[in-house]
Design a protein around this motif. Structure first.
Motif, PDB file in Angstrom:
ATOM      1  N   THR A  78      26.539  -2.401  86.141  1.00 15.37           N
ATOM      2  CA  THR A  78      26.813  -2.858  87.507  1.00 15.37           C
ATOM      3  C   THR A  78      27.580  -1.818  88.311  1.00 15.37           C
ATOM      4  N   ALA A  79      28.529  -1.118  87.687  1.00 14.79           N
ATOM      5  CA  ALA A  79      29.298  -0.097  88.416  1.00 14.79           C
ATOM      6  C   ALA A  79      28.389   1.067  88.805  1.00 14.79           C
ATOM      7  N   PHE A  80      27.514   1.474  87.886  1.00 18.55           N
ATOM      8  CA  PHE A  80      26.547   2.546  88.157  1.00 18.55           C
ATOM      9  C   PHE A  80      25.683   2.190  89.365  1.00 18.55           C
ATOM     10  N   LEU A  81      25.171   0.965  89.387  1.00 21.36           N
ATOM     11  CA  LEU A  81      24.339   0.523  90.503  1.00 21.36           C
ATOM     12  C   LEU A  81      25.160   0.352  91.776  1.00 21.36           C
ATOM     13  N   GLY A  82      26.403  -0.121  91.618  1.00 26.85           N
ATOM     14  CA  GLY A  82      27.265  -0.322  92.771  1.00 26.85           C
ATOM     15  C   GLY A  82      27.603   0.973  93.478  1.00 26.85           C
ATOM     16  N   ARG A  83      27.793   2.052  92.724  1.00 29.22           N
ATOM     17  CA  ARG A  83      28.083   3.341  93.350  1.00 29.22           C
ATOM     18  C   ARG A  83      26.859   3.869  94.115  1.00 29.22           C
ATOM     19  N   LEU A  84      25.673   3.613  93.575  1.00 29.11           N
ATOM     20  CA  LEU A  84      24.463   4.107  94.223  1.00 29.11           C
ATOM     21  C   LEU A  84      24.112   3.322  95.486  1.00 29.11           C
ATOM     22  N   PHE A  85      24.326   1.991  95.430  1.00 26.51           N
ATOM     23  CA  PHE A  85      23.828   1.147  96.527  1.00 26.51           C
ATOM     24  C   PHE A  85      24.921   0.327  97.227  1.00 26.51           C
ATOM     25  N   GLY A  86      26.134   0.313  96.661  1.00 28.52           N
ATOM     26  CA  GLY A  86      27.196  -0.507  97.238  1.00 28.52           C
ATOM     27  C   GLY A  86      27.309  -1.836  96.508  1.00 28.52           C
ATOM     28  N   GLN A  87      28.546  -2.272  96.225  1.00 36.69           N
ATOM     29  CA  GLN A  87      28.746  -3.498  95.455  1.00 36.69           C
ATOM     30  C   GLN A  87      28.161  -4.715  96.156  1.00 36.69           C
ATOM     31  N   LYS A  88      28.373  -4.810  97.463  1.00 35.39           N
ATOM     32  CA  LYS A  88      27.862  -5.966  98.206  1.00 35.39           C
ATOM     33  C   LYS A  88      26.342  -6.027  98.142  1.00 35.39           C
ATOM     34  N   HIS A  89      25.688  -4.888  98.313  1.00 35.29           N
ATOM     35  CA  HIS A  89      24.230  -4.867  98.273  1.00 35.29           C
ATOM     36  C   HIS A  89      23.711  -5.216  96.882  1.00 35.29           C
ATOM     37  N   VAL A  90      24.385  -4.700  95.848  1.00 35.85           N
ATOM     38  CA  VAL A  90      23.975  -5.016  94.473  1.00 35.85           C
ATOM     39  C   VAL A  90      24.126  -6.511  94.210  1.00 35.85           C
ATOM     40  N   TYR A  91      25.255  -7.076  94.652  1.00 39.11           N
ATOM     41  CA  TYR A  91      25.491  -8.512  94.437  1.00 39.11           C
ATOM     42  C   TYR A  91      24.402  -9.335  95.120  1.00 39.11           C
ATOM     43  N   MET A  92      24.106  -9.003  96.389  1.00 44.23           N
ATOM     44  CA  MET A  92      23.116  -9.782  97.126  1.00 44.23           C
ATOM     45  C   MET A  92      21.718  -9.620  96.533  1.00 44.23           C
ATOM     46  N   PHE A  93      21.366  -8.396  96.127  1.00 40.39           N
ATOM     47  CA  PHE A  93      20.047  -8.183  95.528  1.00 40.39           C
ATOM     48  C   PHE A  93      19.923  -8.961  94.221  1.00 40.39           C
ATOM     49  N   ASP A 201      35.655  -2.330 100.855  1.00 39.45           N
ATOM     50  CA  ASP A 201      36.790  -1.505 101.255  1.00 39.45           C
ATOM     51  C   ASP A 201      36.303  -0.075 101.526  1.00 39.45           C
ATOM     52  N   GLU A 202      36.619   0.448 102.698  1.00 46.15           N
ATOM     53  CA  GLU A 202      36.131   1.775 103.084  1.00 46.15           C
ATOM     54  C   GLU A 202      36.662   2.875 102.162  1.00 46.15           C
ATOM     55  N   ASP A 203      37.900   2.713 101.683  1.00 46.34           N
ATOM     56  CA  ASP A 203      38.459   3.710 100.755  1.00 46.34           C
ATOM     57  C   ASP A 203      37.640   3.764  99.471  1.00 46.34           C
ATOM     58  N   ILE A 204      37.291   2.578  98.955  1.00 49.58           N
ATOM     59  CA  ILE A 204      36.503   2.512  97.721  1.00 49.58           C
ATOM     60  C   ILE A 204      35.106   3.069  97.964  1.00 49.58           C
ATOM     61  N   VAL A 205      34.516   2.719  99.099  1.00 54.50           N
ATOM     62  CA  VAL A 205      33.184   3.225  99.428  1.00 54.50           C
ATOM     63  C   VAL A 205      33.180   4.742  99.496  1.00 54.50           C
ATOM     64  N   ALA A 206      34.237   5.316 100.109  1.00 54.33           N
ATOM     65  CA  ALA A 206      34.317   6.776 100.248  1.00 54.33           C
ATOM     66  C   ALA A 206      34.414   7.449  98.880  1.00 54.33           C
ATOM     67  N   LYS A 207      35.242   6.903  97.986  1.00 54.53           N
ATOM     68  CA  LYS A 207      35.387   7.496  96.660  1.00 54.53           C
ATOM     69  C   LYS A 207      34.106   7.342  95.842  1.00 54.53           C
ATOM     70  N   ASN A 208      33.470   6.194  95.982  1.00 53.83           N
ATOM     71  CA  ASN A 208      32.235   5.970  95.228  1.00 53.83           C
ATOM     72  C   ASN A 208      31.077   6.811  95.759  1.00 53.83           C
ATOM     73  N   ARG A 209      31.138   7.152  97.047  1.00 55.67           N
ATOM     74  CA  ARG A 209      30.056   7.949  97.626  1.00 55.67           C
ATOM     75  C   ARG A 209      29.959   9.320  96.960  1.00 55.67           C
ATOM     76  N   ALA A 210      31.136   9.921  96.700  1.00 52.23           N
ATOM     77  CA  ALA A 210      31.146  11.224  96.029  1.00 52.23           C
ATOM     78  C   ALA A 210      30.609  11.108  94.604  1.00 52.23           C
ATOM     79  N   LEU A 211      31.020  10.036  93.897  1.00 54.85           N
ATOM     80  CA  LEU A 211      30.516   9.825  92.544  1.00 54.85           C
ATOM     81  C   LEU A 211      29.017   9.533  92.561  1.00 54.85           C
ATOM     82  N   ALA A 212      28.570   8.801  93.590  1.00 56.13           N
ATOM     83  CA  ALA A 212      27.151   8.469  93.680  1.00 56.13           C
ATOM     84  C   ALA A 212      26.297   9.712  93.875  1.00 56.13           C
TER      85      ALA A 212
END
Length: 547
Positions: A78-93, A201-212
């Motif tokens: 789930t974390a792998f997918l969340g970084r690629l697409f965003g946690q909210k999008h993964v949850y909804m999908f 959270d924008e901070d989390i999104v920003a950090k995950n974007r680099a990892l993604a």
């Protein structure tokens, strides 16, 4: 972002919209609760499905096995997918996939189709639980982390307890496809609420974007493949081992060896890969490791208890599926009342003390269960399970909170995925062990009792002769009456042997919980949390475990 540069300089960083934590909680709990309910709701409908699908008992179990295997495989990803697409999008999908799988399950008219659709449903449900846990941890402020995990605990523990009761009522009044169709309106409401009220959270999104970005360039296909094969093999071993006599079966032994080899290769791969799909390096954190492992053991014993009690009530006490489900409801009510209270006192009482008290309550409840007789009624069952309900609330909330208390915010999804995986595997191990012990204890008890019901036993011969005379008084001939008397005595032996096996398993479960007490010494509570519980959960801890 602001368009006016001078205003941006004067005001500073952009102000985020205020998030209503309770609306977020309600929104994401719908999916988790439905996924948890569907893990157990089909159990009471299996006999009806067997008739519709023309399936044997062994074949029909794949409806549950397929769901659980798919559930387990997706959790750590789930974390792998969340970084690629965003946690909210993964949850909804995944919630939409779960709903699609539910509709397809209701329309299935062949066993193969239903097993496949249940796997689709399980893939969708598997990501919901760890994603909700991560979102709640990031939504609630540090001082309310205990309450956040209390709300999560209510959803996770409520589902398996309510599932059989709800399923029994639906099957008795409608038809088995409706245990799947009922998910649709609730799920659509959940999807709409998540779309409106959950914001990342924008901070989390920003950090995950680099990892993604790093993940996209170096997708860990080997790690994902090894994980899927290893977990599928392990779950198959746990689900099918009891029916095939474990290592006495060559295929089961081969599957176990495959699971061990592949999972070992997966661990080596993830520890040496530059951008791993699953961040198992988090287990280097002693706080996370100790809390997660003890939580897995707790879930093993919880699932064993939930598996054994309905069987005991239906096979020995004569309860219907619906009656057994309603008899289990008081435990749910106790959990629902106790979990928020435990969440509130988490900031005031040491987690070790709360967990220790919970262990004692659970052991006490198991001891009461080990004294059940064939004359036990609903009152005896309710008292024992209410005691255990209080104990589980005392365990689940602090364990979930402490385990994640030192995890960096941008790695919360990684941690919750692993935490959920260990709980799920722990539950499967608990089910496998309890089923095996029940069978073996039953055989031992029957052999011990049968040794006293022989031709050399005057008491046994007197009992058989008395039963035969009563049957002859009703018009049966001597030969038929004697044969029926023997069958009646054999039935009594079987019932008593089964009762003794349940009693012994309940006693073993209670004793196993007491053995958890020394493990609390390994439950490392961070110094920050000891001084101000929950403080570490809302900030980046000093010891960050990077990918």
């Amino acid at each position: 972002m602001m368009n006016n540069d001078s205003a941006a300089i004067a005001i500073g960083p952009p102000v985020r919209a205020r998030t209503n934590k309770w609306l977020v909680t309600v929104s994401i709990t719908f999916g988790t609760l439905m996924g948890a309910i569907d893990s157990s709701i089909v159990s009471v409908a299996l006999p009806h499905m067997m008739g519709t699908l023309s399936a044997t008992v062994q074949e029909i179990t794949w409806i549950s096995t397929g769901y659980i295997i798919a559930n387990v495989v997706i959790m750590p990803l789930t974390a792998f997918l969340g970084r690629l697409f965003g946690q909210k999008h993964v949850y909804m999908f995944c919630l939409a996939l779960f709903l699609a799988g539910s509709v397809l399950c209701g329309t299935a008219r062949s066993l193969g189709a239903l097993v496949f659709y249940r796997a689709v449903q399980g893939i969708g449900a598997g990501a919901l639980q760890p994603t909700e846990q991560a979102i709640l941890r990031l939504t609630f402020p540090p001082k309310e982390q205990g309450m956040a995990m209390a709300l999560f605990a209510m959803a996770v523990m409520l589902g398996p307890a309510v599932g059989p009761t709800l399923g029994g009522w639906i099957v008795d009044n409608y038809a088995w496809p409706w245990i799947f169709y009922i998910n649709v309106p609730v799920g659509i409401l959940g999807l709409a609420m998540v779309a409106m009220f959950v914001h990342e959270d924008e901070d989390i999104v920003a950090k995950n974007r680099a990892l993604a970005e790093a993940q996209r360039k170096n997708i860990d296909w080997w790690g994902i493949g090894l994980l899927v094969v290893g977990l599928c093999a392990l779950q198959y071993f746990l689900e099918q081992g009891q029916e095939n006599d474990w290592f006495e079966s060559a295929p089961i032994a081969l599957v176990f060896a495959l699971a061990v080899f592949v999972l070992a290769a997966f661990v080596v791969r993830e520890l040496t890969c530059d951008v791993p799909a699953v961040n198992i390096r988090l287990f280097r954190d002693r706080v996370f490791l100790s809390g997660t492992l003890i939580g897995g053991l707790m879930f093993a014993l919880l699932m064993a208890s939930m598996f054994l009690l309905p069987l005991f009530m239906q096979t020995l006490l004569g309860f219907t599926a619906t009656q057994a489900g309603f008899a289990l409801m008081p435990r749910v009510f106790v959990m629902m009342v106790a979990a928020p209270i435990v969440g509130r006192i988490y900031n005031k009482v040491s987690p070790r003390i709360v967990i220790g008290v919970g262990i004692l309550f659970i052991a006490w409840g198991a001891f009461n269960m080990s004294r059940f007789t064939l004359q036990s009624g609903q009152g005896d069952v309710i008292w024992a399970i209410m005691t255990q309900g209080l104990g589980f609330a005392c365990l689940f909330v602090p364990l979930s909170t402490v385990a994640l208390s030192t995890i960096p915010r941008h790695m919360m999804a990684d941690a919750t995925g692993l935490n959920s995986l260990v709980r799920q595997i722990g539950g499967s191990i608990g089910l496998a062990v309890s089923a095996t012990l029940l069978t073996r204890f039953g055989a031992q008890s029957r052999a011990a009792l049968a040794a006293h019901v022989t031709g050399a036993s005057p008491a046994a011969q007197t009992r058989i002769a008395g039963a035969a005379q009563q049957l002859m008084a009703h018009g049966l001939d001597a030969t038929t009456a004697h044969a029926m008397a023997l069958r009646a005595v054999d039935g009594v032996v079987r019932s008593q042997a089964t009762l003794l096996s349940y009693n012994r398993v309940f006693l073993v479960a209670g004793a196993s919980f007491l053995f958890v007490l020394p493990l609390l010494a390994f439950l490392t509570v961070p110094k920050e949390a000891a001084k101000k519980p929950g403080a570490a959960a809302g900030a980046e801890p000093a010891h960050v475990v990077e990918m």
